[in-house]
Design a protein around this motif. Structure first.
Motif, PDB file in Angstrom:
ATOM      1  N   LEU A  17      57.040  57.404  29.170  1.00  0.00           N
ATOM      2  CA  LEU A  17      57.383  57.658  30.403  1.00  0.00           C
ATOM      3  C   LEU A  17      58.168  59.204  30.226  1.00  0.00           C
ATOM      4  O   LEU A  17      58.754  59.528  29.516  1.00  0.00           O
ATOM      5  CB  LEU A  17      58.899  56.720  30.446  1.00  0.00           C
ATOM      6  CG  LEU A  17      58.228  55.415  30.563  1.00  0.00           C
ATOM      7  CD1 LEU A  17      59.732  54.369  30.535  1.00  0.00           C
ATOM      8  CD2 LEU A  17      57.629  55.203  32.259  1.00  0.00           C
ATOM      9  N   PRO A  18      57.686  59.747  31.502  1.00  0.00           N
ATOM     10  CA  PRO A  18      58.387  61.289  31.824  1.00  0.00           C
ATOM     11  C   PRO A  18      59.905  61.085  31.983  1.00  0.00           C
ATOM     12  O   PRO A  18      60.261  59.892  32.843  1.00  0.00           O
ATOM     13  CB  PRO A  18      57.720  61.756  32.841  1.00  0.00           C
ATOM     14  CG  PRO A  18      57.226  60.759  33.828  1.00  0.00           C
ATOM     15  CD  PRO A  18      56.934  59.296  32.738  1.00  0.00           C
ATOM     16  N   THR A  19      60.507  61.854  31.440  1.00  0.00           N
ATOM     17  CA  THR A  19      62.181  61.907  31.654  1.00  0.00           C
ATOM     18  C   THR A  19      62.426  62.253  33.030  1.00  0.00           C
ATOM     19  O   THR A  19      61.560  63.405  33.448  1.00  0.00           O
ATOM     20  CB  THR A  19      62.907  62.686  30.675  1.00  0.00           C
ATOM     21  OG1 THR A  19      62.382  64.061  30.645  1.00  0.00           O
ATOM     22  CG2 THR A  19      62.910  62.103  29.283  1.00  0.00           C
ATOM     23  N   ASP A  20      63.238  61.988  33.701  1.00  0.00           N
ATOM     24  CA  ASP A  20      63.700  62.261  35.074  1.00  0.00           C
ATOM     25  C   ASP A  20      64.919  62.813  35.233  1.00  0.00           C
ATOM     26  O   ASP A  20      65.709  61.570  34.770  1.00  0.00           O
ATOM     27  CB  ASP A  20      63.343  61.431  36.180  1.00  0.00           C
ATOM     28  CG  ASP A  20      63.494  61.970  37.732  1.00  0.00           C
ATOM     29  OD1 ASP A  20      64.240  62.626  37.879  1.00  0.00           O
ATOM     30  OD2 ASP A  20      62.827  61.258  38.573  1.00  0.00           O
ATOM     31  N   PRO A  21      65.547  63.922  35.334  1.00  0.00           N
ATOM     32  CA  PRO A  21      66.842  64.343  35.429  1.00  0.00           C
ATOM     33  C   PRO A  21      67.594  63.621  36.338  1.00  0.00           C
ATOM     34  O   PRO A  21      68.983  63.414  36.208  1.00  0.00           O
ATOM     35  CB  PRO A  21      66.885  65.677  35.912  1.00  0.00           C
ATOM     36  CG  PRO A  21      65.586  66.007  36.566  1.00  0.00           C
ATOM     37  CD  PRO A  21      64.651  64.989  36.117  1.00  0.00           C
ATOM     38  N   THR A  22      67.034  62.880  37.538  1.00  0.00           N
ATOM     39  CA  THR A  22      67.863  62.057  38.329  1.00  0.00           C
ATOM     40  C   THR A  22      68.103  60.631  37.876  1.00  0.00           C
ATOM     41  O   THR A  22      68.949  59.754  38.621  1.00  0.00           O
ATOM     42  CB  THR A  22      67.253  61.985  39.653  1.00  0.00           C
ATOM     43  OG1 THR A  22      65.890  61.296  39.641  1.00  0.00           O
ATOM     44  CG2 THR A  22      66.915  63.223  40.379  1.00  0.00           C
ATOM     45  N   ASP A  23      67.662  60.192  36.744  1.00  0.00           N
ATOM     46  CA  ASP A  23      67.606  58.597  36.224  1.00  0.00           C
ATOM     47  C   ASP A  23      69.105  58.356  36.238  1.00  0.00           C
ATOM     48  O   ASP A  23      69.561  57.272  36.648  1.00  0.00           O
ATOM     49  CB  ASP A  23      67.167  58.420  34.895  1.00  0.00           C
ATOM     50  CG  ASP A  23      65.621  58.374  35.214  1.00  0.00           C
ATOM     51  OD1 ASP A  23      65.119  58.567  36.131  1.00  0.00           O
ATOM     52  OD2 ASP A  23      64.708  58.400  34.200  1.00  0.00           O
ATOM     53  N   LYS A  24      69.967  58.993  35.530  1.00  0.00           N
ATOM     54  CA  LYS A  24      71.233  58.660  35.386  1.00  0.00           C
ATOM     55  C   LYS A  24      72.064  58.836  36.771  1.00  0.00           C
ATOM     56  O   LYS A  24      73.084  57.790  36.957  1.00  0.00           O
ATOM     57  CB  LYS A  24      72.004  59.671  34.438  1.00  0.00           C
ATOM     58  CG  LYS A  24      73.712  59.289  34.434  1.00  0.00           C
ATOM     59  CD  LYS A  24      74.143  59.790  33.061  1.00  0.00           C
ATOM     60  CE  LYS A  24      75.755  59.375  32.764  1.00  0.00           C
ATOM     61  NZ  LYS A  24      76.102  58.558  33.802  1.00  0.00           N
ATOM     62  N   GLU A  25      71.897  59.718  37.523  1.00  0.00           N
ATOM     63  CA  GLU A  25      72.430  59.749  38.948  1.00  0.00           C
ATOM     64  C   GLU A  25      72.053  58.492  39.583  1.00  0.00           C
ATOM     65  O   GLU A  25      73.126  57.874  40.194  1.00  0.00           O
ATOM     66  CB  GLU A  25      71.894  61.217  39.701  1.00  0.00           C
ATOM     67  CG  GLU A  25      72.660  61.070  40.880  1.00  0.00           C
ATOM     68  CD  GLU A  25      72.088  62.355  41.593  1.00  0.00           C
ATOM     69  OE1 GLU A  25      72.749  62.600  42.801  1.00  0.00           O
ATOM     70  OE2 GLU A  25      71.284  62.806  41.522  1.00  0.00           O
ATOM     71  N   LEU A  26      70.768  58.108  39.581  1.00  0.00           N
ATOM     72  CA  LEU A  26      70.341  56.691  40.503  1.00  0.00           C
ATOM     73  C   LEU A  26      71.141  55.598  40.087  1.00  0.00           C
ATOM     74  O   LEU A  26      71.540  54.840  40.404  1.00  0.00           O
ATOM     75  CB  LEU A  26      68.995  56.779  40.337  1.00  0.00           C
ATOM     76  CG  LEU A  26      68.370  55.591  41.041  1.00  0.00           C
ATOM     77  CD1 LEU A  26      68.884  55.093  42.620  1.00  0.00           C
ATOM     78  CD2 LEU A  26      66.895  55.360  41.102  1.00  0.00           C
ATOM     79  N   ALA A  27      70.960  55.484  38.513  1.00  0.00           N
ATOM     80  CA  ALA A  27      71.774  54.446  37.811  1.00  0.00           C
ATOM     81  C   ALA A  27      73.276  54.394  38.230  1.00  0.00           C
ATOM     82  O   ALA A  27      73.718  53.034  38.513  1.00  0.00           O
ATOM     83  CB  ALA A  27      71.518  54.558  36.177  1.00  0.00           C
ATOM     84  N   ASP A  28      73.973  55.358  38.203  1.00  0.00           N
ATOM     85  CA  ASP A  28      75.456  55.352  38.455  1.00  0.00           C
ATOM     86  C   ASP A  28      75.614  55.048  40.046  1.00  0.00           C
ATOM     87  O   ASP A  28      76.545  54.005  40.267  1.00  0.00           O
ATOM     88  CB  ASP A  28      75.987  56.696  38.359  1.00  0.00           C
ATOM     89  CG  ASP A  28      76.242  57.163  36.621  1.00  0.00           C
ATOM     90  OD1 ASP A  28      75.933  56.298  35.905  1.00  0.00           O
ATOM     91  OD2 ASP A  28      76.147  58.342  36.689  1.00  0.00           O
ATOM     92  N   LEU A  29      74.769  55.704  40.761  1.00  0.00           N
ATOM     93  CA  LEU A  29      74.965  55.088  42.355  1.00  0.00           C
ATOM     94  C   LEU A  29      74.581  53.707  42.402  1.00  0.00           C
ATOM     95  O   LEU A  29      75.095  52.882  43.228  1.00  0.00           O
ATOM     96  CB  LEU A  29      74.249  56.069  43.141  1.00  0.00           C
ATOM     97  CG  LEU A  29      74.722  57.259  43.232  1.00  0.00           C
ATOM     98  CD1 LEU A  29      73.822  58.316  44.062  1.00  0.00           C
ATOM     99  CD2 LEU A  29      76.135  57.465  44.038  1.00  0.00           C
ATOM    100  N   ALA A  30      73.654  53.187  41.708  1.00  0.00           N
ATOM    101  CA  ALA A  30      73.320  51.786  41.858  1.00  0.00           C
ATOM    102  C   ALA A  30      74.124  50.979  41.454  1.00  0.00           C
ATOM    103  O   ALA A  30      74.482  49.684  42.041  1.00  0.00           O
ATOM    104  CB  ALA A  30      71.620  51.560  41.182  1.00  0.00           C
ATOM    105  N   TRP A  31      74.620  51.290  40.109  1.00  0.00           N
ATOM    106  CA  TRP A  31      75.839  50.548  39.628  1.00  0.00           C
ATOM    107  C   TRP A  31      76.966  50.271  40.599  1.00  0.00           C
ATOM    108  O   TRP A  31      77.607  49.241  40.845  1.00  0.00           O
ATOM    109  CB  TRP A  31      76.042  50.879  38.505  1.00  0.00           C
ATOM    110  CG  TRP A  31      77.096  50.048  37.808  1.00  0.00           C
ATOM    111  CD1 TRP A  31      76.975  49.050  37.030  1.00  0.00           C
ATOM    112  CD2 TRP A  31      78.508  50.258  37.594  1.00  0.00           C
ATOM    113  NE1 TRP A  31      77.999  48.536  36.705  1.00  0.00           N
ATOM    114  CE2 TRP A  31      79.207  48.983  37.131  1.00  0.00           C
ATOM    115  CE3 TRP A  31      79.550  51.199  38.218  1.00  0.00           C
ATOM    116  CZ2 TRP A  31      80.607  49.043  37.044  1.00  0.00           C
ATOM    117  CZ3 TRP A  31      80.986  50.973  38.192  1.00  0.00           C
ATOM    118  CH2 TRP A  31      81.397  49.979  37.534  1.00  0.00           C
TER     119      TRP A  31
END
Length: 108
Positions: A17-31
């Motif tokens: 899986l390629p790392t995506d710098p927006t993963d954490k941001e999306l996870a935080d907003l989704a949470w």
């Protein structure tokens, strides 16, 4: 009736899986919107042109302290902004962060 399945061959190659710098941001907003009450609060604020004070508690079947906890989480995420107005705190949606959430979800 027997189940029918669409069978695809499994690829035994390792998954990278390629790392995506927006993963954490999306996870935080989704949470931040991962609770039905927080979704309701966000919808309420999206539907208003002005900031909302006490009506949030009146609109939900939850205790004031519970609503405050949900608002705290939404504020920490940046989706909601709060401003002190005398003895009350008035809340409104942060349109920039809402747009960002929509962009991140659309990019999935």
């Amino acid at each position: 009736m027997p189940k029918t399945t669409t069978s695809k061959a499994c690829d035994p190659a390792p998954v990278k899986l390629p790392t995506d710098p927006t993963d954490k941001e999306l996870a935080d907003l989704a949470w931040a919107i991962a609770h039905p009450a927080r979704v309701q609060i966000v919808r309420l604020l999206i539907g208003r042109e002005a900031c909302v004070c006490g009506e949030i508690v009146d609109s939900l079947p939850l205790a004031q302290s519970t609503v405050s906890q949900h608002l705290k989480i939404l504020k920490q995420s940046g989706l909601v902004e709060g401003e002190v107005d005398g003895p009350k705190v008035c809340y409104c949606i942060n349109p920039r962060m809402l747009k960002r959430l929509r962009t991140l979800v659309a990019a999935l």
